[in-house]
Design a protein around this motif. Structure first.
Motif, PDB file in Angstrom:
ATOM      1  N   UNK A   1       0.852  -1.195   0.000  1.00 21.53           N
ATOM      2  CA  UNK A   1       0.000   0.000   0.000  1.00 21.53           C
ATOM      3  C   UNK A   1       0.885   1.241   0.000  1.00 21.53           C
ATOM      4  N   UNK A   2       0.372   2.360  -0.518  1.00 18.55           N
ATOM      5  CA  UNK A   2       1.178   3.584  -0.565  1.00 18.55           C
ATOM      6  C   UNK A   2       1.092   4.343   0.760  1.00 18.55           C
ATOM      7  N   UNK A   3       2.187   5.035   1.113  1.00 20.11           N
ATOM      8  CA  UNK A   3       2.140   6.005   2.193  1.00 20.11           C
ATOM      9  C   UNK A   3       2.614   7.344   1.636  1.00 20.11           C
ATOM     10  N   UNK A   4       2.841   8.305   2.518  1.00 22.47           N
ATOM     11  CA  UNK A   4       3.163   9.659   2.052  1.00 22.47           C
ATOM     12  C   UNK A   4       4.500   9.734   1.334  1.00 22.47           C
ATOM     13  N   UNK A   5       5.417   8.787   1.617  1.00 16.39           N
ATOM     14  CA  UNK A   5       6.762   8.891   1.040  1.00 16.39           C
ATOM     15  C   UNK A   5       7.202   7.626   0.313  1.00 16.39           C
ATOM     16  N   UNK A   6       6.294   6.675   0.111  1.00 19.75           N
ATOM     17  CA  UNK A   6       6.704   5.465  -0.584  1.00 19.75           C
ATOM     18  C   UNK A   6       5.657   4.372  -0.546  1.00 19.75           C
ATOM     19  N   UNK A   7       6.095   3.131  -0.326  1.00 17.44           N
ATOM     20  CA  UNK A   7       5.192   1.988  -0.260  1.00 17.44           C
ATOM     21  C   UNK A   7       5.627   1.051   0.866  1.00 17.44           C
ATOM     22  N   UNK A   8       4.653   0.300   1.383  1.00 13.75           N
ATOM     23  CA  UNK A   8       4.907  -0.575   2.518  1.00 13.75           C
ATOM     24  C   UNK A   8       4.159  -1.893   2.351  1.00 13.75           C
ATOM     25  N   UNK A   9       4.637  -2.912   3.074  1.00 21.02           N
ATOM     26  CA  UNK A   9       3.923  -4.172   3.204  1.00 21.02           C
ATOM     27  C   UNK A   9       4.357  -4.805   4.514  1.00 21.02           C
ATOM     28  N   UNK A  10       3.543  -5.711   5.045  1.00 20.56           N
ATOM     29  CA  UNK A  10       3.923  -6.459   6.244  1.00 20.56           C
ATOM     30  C   UNK A  10       3.886  -7.939   5.919  1.00 20.56           C
ATOM     31  N   UNK A  11       4.970  -8.625   6.271  1.00 22.68           N
ATOM     32  CA  UNK A  11       5.076 -10.050   5.992  1.00 22.68           C
ATOM     33  C   UNK A  11       5.278 -10.809   7.300  1.00 22.68           C
ATOM     34  N   UNK A  12       5.025 -12.121   7.239  1.00 26.56           N
ATOM     35  CA  UNK A  12       5.202 -12.969   8.419  1.00 26.56           C
ATOM     36  C   UNK A  12       6.004 -14.208   8.053  1.00 26.56           C
ATOM     37  N   UNK A  13       7.013 -14.517   8.888  1.00 25.45           N
ATOM     38  CA  UNK A  13       7.844 -15.699   8.707  1.00 25.45           C
ATOM     39  C   UNK A  13       7.363 -16.827   9.609  1.00 25.45           C
ATOM     40  N   UNK A  14       7.731 -18.062   9.329  1.00 16.73           N
ATOM     41  CA  UNK A  14       7.379 -19.173  10.217  1.00 16.73           C
ATOM     42  C   UNK A  14       7.801 -18.876  11.654  1.00 16.73           C
ATOM     43  N   UNK A  15       6.947 -19.263  12.584  1.00 21.36           N
ATOM     44  CA  UNK A  15       7.198 -18.945  13.985  1.00 21.36           C
ATOM     45  C   UNK A  15       6.494 -17.686  14.423  1.00 21.36           C
ATOM     46  N   UNK A  16       5.772 -17.026  13.482  1.00 22.58           N
ATOM     47  CA  UNK A  16       5.007 -15.839  13.830  1.00 22.58           C
ATOM     48  C   UNK A  16       5.811 -14.567  13.908  1.00 22.58           C
ATOM     49  N   UNK A  17       6.899 -14.470  13.150  1.00 21.22           N
ATOM     50  CA  UNK A  17       7.759 -13.281  13.161  1.00 21.22           C
ATOM     51  C   UNK A  17       7.289 -12.315  12.078  1.00 21.22           C
ATOM     52  N   UNK A  18       6.766 -11.176  12.504  1.00 23.33           N
ATOM     53  CA  UNK A  18       6.251 -10.167  11.576  1.00 23.33           C
ATOM     54  C   UNK A  18       7.288  -9.067  11.357  1.00 23.33           C
ATOM     55  N   UNK A  19       7.394  -8.587  10.117  1.00 21.50           N
ATOM     56  CA  UNK A  19       8.244  -7.436   9.836  1.00 21.50           C
ATOM     57  C   UNK A  19       7.680  -6.649   8.662  1.00 21.50           C
ATOM     58  N   UNK A  20       8.060  -5.403   8.591  1.00 22.54           N
ATOM     59  CA  UNK A  20       7.636  -4.534   7.502  1.00 22.54           C
ATOM     60  C   UNK A  20       8.749  -4.453   6.462  1.00 22.54           C
TER      61      UNK A  20
END
Length: 298
Positions: free
Chosen positions: A136-155
């Motif tokens: 999705x877009x924000x004011x200065x670029x684009x972002x996403x959130x992903x999740x790795x096995x074990x429930x580790x979330x990062x942007x």
């Protein structure tokens, strides 16, 4: 050579290959990663505590803050103050939400700047990550959130105008707690994406590192073009505050840093203690942000 010895050597080689990234993975990650100074810890603080936290953290570690702005950083309606702390030991993105925080924001631990978002998302999916929040877009670029096995979330994030931050004096470590059943799956998948190298895997690491002196646990250290990571494989029997910290900061003098932190309003929760050629401690800053801080042991 006996058949048994041949089988043992093949099995050992296969296990090592499973931990180490292929050259193409490392090259691809290097082309995606911008540098560890652009990998920010996400800190969610109540608006009333944001200024106190920023002042305390900068007085402890030095550095600067961008001007605070009130913006929308989610794909659904919300409002938060936002600012970036740039220090010699790591970068932090500070959010003080004025509205309820839309799910799953607040559960991601870090933001990794990438050179190309489409390629990065494709690479993360191919490596085994799930996309929790599509791009999705924000004011200065684009972002996403992903999740790795074990429930580790990062942007993952990308800026329309490439930022320029000063290099770090010491690279912080992303401290990730995962259960035994998902540990090697997480390491394998993250390394495929990040081009990571397992630099140590200690099945008998001292339990003092997780608040359990006299016990042991498994600790895996990874280095990648995105920075450092420590994977703490535990049974979840963690005394407070272990497991609440997201980042470990390396300093030259732990004792002096603790003195500065206390003077700046932070509390010493645990330590200092000596483990794995380190002196380490756990600090809590105003607003509730908990950090591990360490230096080399004498």
């Amino acid at each position: 050579m006996s058949m048994i010895k041949r089988i043992a050597i093949v099995a050992f080689a296969s296990s090592v290959v499973g931990l180490m990234p292929q050259a193409s993975n490392a090259e691809a990650a290097a082309s995606l990663a911008v540098g560890p100074q652009y990998d920010t810890t996400h800190v969610y603080i109540a608006p009333s505590n944001v200024d106190r936290f920023v002042k305390s953290f900068l007085e402890t570690f030095g550095g600067t803050s961008t001007k605070q702005a009130v913006v929308t950083v989610t794909p659904t309606p919300s409002l938060t103050s936002s600012q970036l702390l740039l220090t010699s030991v790591g970068s932090l993105s500070i959010f003080g939400f004025r509205t309820p925080v839309p799910y799953p924001f607040g559960f991601e631990r870090t933001g990794y700047l990438v050179r190309d978002m489409d390629t990065a998302v494709q690479a993360a999916r191919a490596a085994g990550a799930a996309v929790l929040v599509t791009m999705f877009p924000d004011a200065i670029g684009r972002d996403t959130i992903i999740q790795w096995p074990g429930g580790v979330n990062m942007q993952l994030y990308w800026h329309t105008k490439a930022p320029s931050y000063p290099a770090l004096q010491t690279v912080p470590e992303n401290r990730v707690y995962v259960p035994p059943e998902r540990a090697m799956e997480f390491v394998r998948d993250f390394d495929r994406f990040a081009g990571g190298v397992v630099v140590s895997d200690d099945a008998q690491a001292p339990g003092a590192e997780i608040g359990r002196p006299g016990d042991t646990y498994r600790r895996i250290r990874i280095v990648s073009p995105f920075g450092n990571m420590t994977v703490l494989v535990t049974d979840g029997h963690l005394p407070y505050p272990y497991g609440h910290e997201m980042t470990g900061y390396a300093v030259s003098d732990l004792a002096a840093t603790i003195v500065k932190a206390k003077a700046a309003g932070a509390a010493l929760l645990s330590g200092p203690y000596a483990v794995d050629a380190r002196l380490a401690a756990m600090l809590e800053f105003p607003g509730g942000y908990i950090a591990e801080v360490h230096s080399s042991a004498p």
